[in-house]
Scaffold this active site. Structure first.
Site, short mmCIF file in Angstrom:
data_model
loop_
_atom_site.label_atom_id
_atom_site.label_comp_id
_atom_site.label_asym_id
_atom_site.label_seq_id
_atom_site.Cartn_x
_atom_site.Cartn_y
_atom_site.Cartn_z
N GLU A 58 0.84 -1.20 0.00
CA GLU A 58 0.00 0.00 0.00
C GLU A 58 0.87 1.25 0.00
OE1 GLU A 58 -3.20 2.08 3.03
OE2 GLU A 58 -3.16 -0.11 2.89
N SER A 145 18.59 -8.92 -8.11
CA SER A 145 17.44 -9.13 -9.00
C SER A 145 17.75 -10.07 -10.16
CB SER A 145 16.98 -7.78 -9.57
OG SER A 145 16.05 -7.18 -8.71
N HIS A 281 2.91 -10.71 -8.99
CA HIS A 281 4.36 -10.96 -8.96
C HIS A 281 5.06 -9.86 -8.18
CE1 HIS A 281 8.39 -12.05 -10.21
NE2 HIS A 281 8.56 -10.81 -10.64
N SER A 282 4.67 -8.62 -8.42
CA SER A 282 5.24 -7.46 -7.72
C SER A 282 4.25 -6.31 -7.88
CB SER A 282 6.60 -7.07 -8.32
OG SER A 282 6.43 -6.51 -9.61
#
Length: 395
Positions: A58, A145, A281-282
């Protein structure tokens, strides 16, 4: 001639201890080295991850952080496996292992320092949010990543541990563990790491989170074989498929994998934890573009590790609605307090942009540093130098 036809072979079975009602059907399978207090702590850590994920996702929508990835549906894999690893084991992971860091000693300030790139972040604010760095505190190396690179790193670390432990004749041998997803198992790094680990007998545990998706690609489109566990067999590596929503099965499987990895001088083991990625996923993804809410709902409401462990605790009289409400209220309050505190913290020194590349600045780096300083002094309104530790002097 007898061709092997994979369609005629039986599928690999899945190890589990709890049924979907949180009931232990065979008490002999339960871990004997875990207390009720530890089980409650596992539950609390999973709930912490769940609430942290909700708040920070959020916060990203509010523009307070740039990016976030949640672990919904996979909290049991992270907490259960981390609890079974040794305190000095070396861990490399991907970007959905928040529960590993929490179980191994990360506190709220550690999480917020990285998520908001404050001066307290060991990574000096250089990495994306949720790419934690906590080797000295948790034994977990910095998250990257780049998909799959941590898998050969773990193999190399395991080989180094094997050599070192052999020389010191230690009574506390160590293993390396690599966490990765089913998508990363399609990378070449995965195959190279497994082959090297097998041929050099490295004490490494390959921990695959098979959550059904590689971003938007479902497993049915990723491969035709029997999951990821079947690949280990081709490299001569023992493997076990485990119900990733059952934290007791996760713990027991990891504990036994660690024992086997250290047996007779060391060898690799692969664990495939079956779960479902409840979340997108993200924060850069909208998963309902490639799956339906009806598909997600059962996993979100019923078939997830937090709901399953809560049922177990309630059956045992170790949990109730009152404790649940108190826990969630406290965690949420603490996270929001720490988030606000982190937002007021200074960022790392500006010079950290150039630090740690070489022992001393190269001529090119020094020229770049001076040019950046000149521009920031000439156009102060375009930069937020005061937000950084030391301000412009920190450059």
């Amino acid at each position: 001639m007898d061709f092997l036809n994979p369609k005629t072979l039986p599928p690999i079975s899945t190890f589990r201890i709890m049924n979907n009602q949180g009931i232990i059907e065979d008490e002999t399978q339960m871990p004997t080295d875990v207390t009720n207090e530890q089980i409650v702590e596992w539950y609390q850590n999973m709930v912490f991850v769940q609430i942290l994920d909700g708040i920070m996702a959020e916060a990203q929508r509010q523009g307070r952080i740039s990016f976030y990835m949640v672990s919904a549906g996979e909290e049991g894999i992270m907490v259960g496996s981390a609890a079974a690893l040794g305190p000095k084991d070396i861990i490399t992971c991907q970007y959905r292992e928040t529960g590993v860091f929490k179980q191994r000693g990360f506190v709220l300030k550690d999480f917020m320092s990285q998520l908001l790139a404050t001066r307290n972040d060991p990574g000096k604010g250089r990495n994306m949010p949720v790419h934690y760095s906590g080797r000295l505190k948790t034994g977990v190396h910095a998250v990257a990543s780049t998909l799959g690179t941590q898998i050969p790193h773990a193999t190399g670390a395991a080989y180094a541990l094997k050599m070192e432990d052999r020389e010191t004749r230690t009574d506390s041998p160590r293993v390396a563990a690599a966490y990765f997803g089913d998508g990363a198992a399609s990378e070449g790094d995965f195959h190279g790491a497994l082959n090297l680990a097998a041929t050099r007998d490295c004490p490494v545990i390959f921990i695959c989170r098979n959550n059904g998706f590689a971003i938007s690609t479902p497993t049915r489109e990723q491969y035709r074989g029997d999951g990821i566990a079947s690949r280990a067999i081709g490299y001569g590596i023992e493997a076990l498929r485990v119900d990733g929503t059952d934290i007791f099965a996760v713990y027991q499987a990891t504990r036994e994998a660690r024992r086997r990895a250290l047996e007779n001088g060391g060898r690799p083991i692969l664990l495939e934890f079956m779960s479902y990625r409840i979340s997108h996923h993200s924060t850069s993804d909208d998963s309902f573009a490639y799956r339906t809410q009806d598909e997600v709902h059962p996993w979100k409401s019923r078939d997830n590790p937090i709901a399953l462990l809560r049922k177990f605790l309630e059956h045992k009289g170790l949990w109730d609605d009152g404790r649940e409400k108190e826990l969630r209220t406290t965690i949420r309050k603490d996270i929001l307090t720490e988030l606000k505190a982190a937002e007021k913290e200074k960022k790392p020194r500006l010079s950290s942009v150039f630090d740690d590349v070489y022992a001393e600045y190269s001529e090119e780096q020094e020229a770049q540093r001076q040019e950046l300083r000149r521009l920031m002094l000439k156009y102060p309104a375009e930069y937020d130098a005061d937000d950084y530790e030391g301000g412009i002097q920190g450059l």
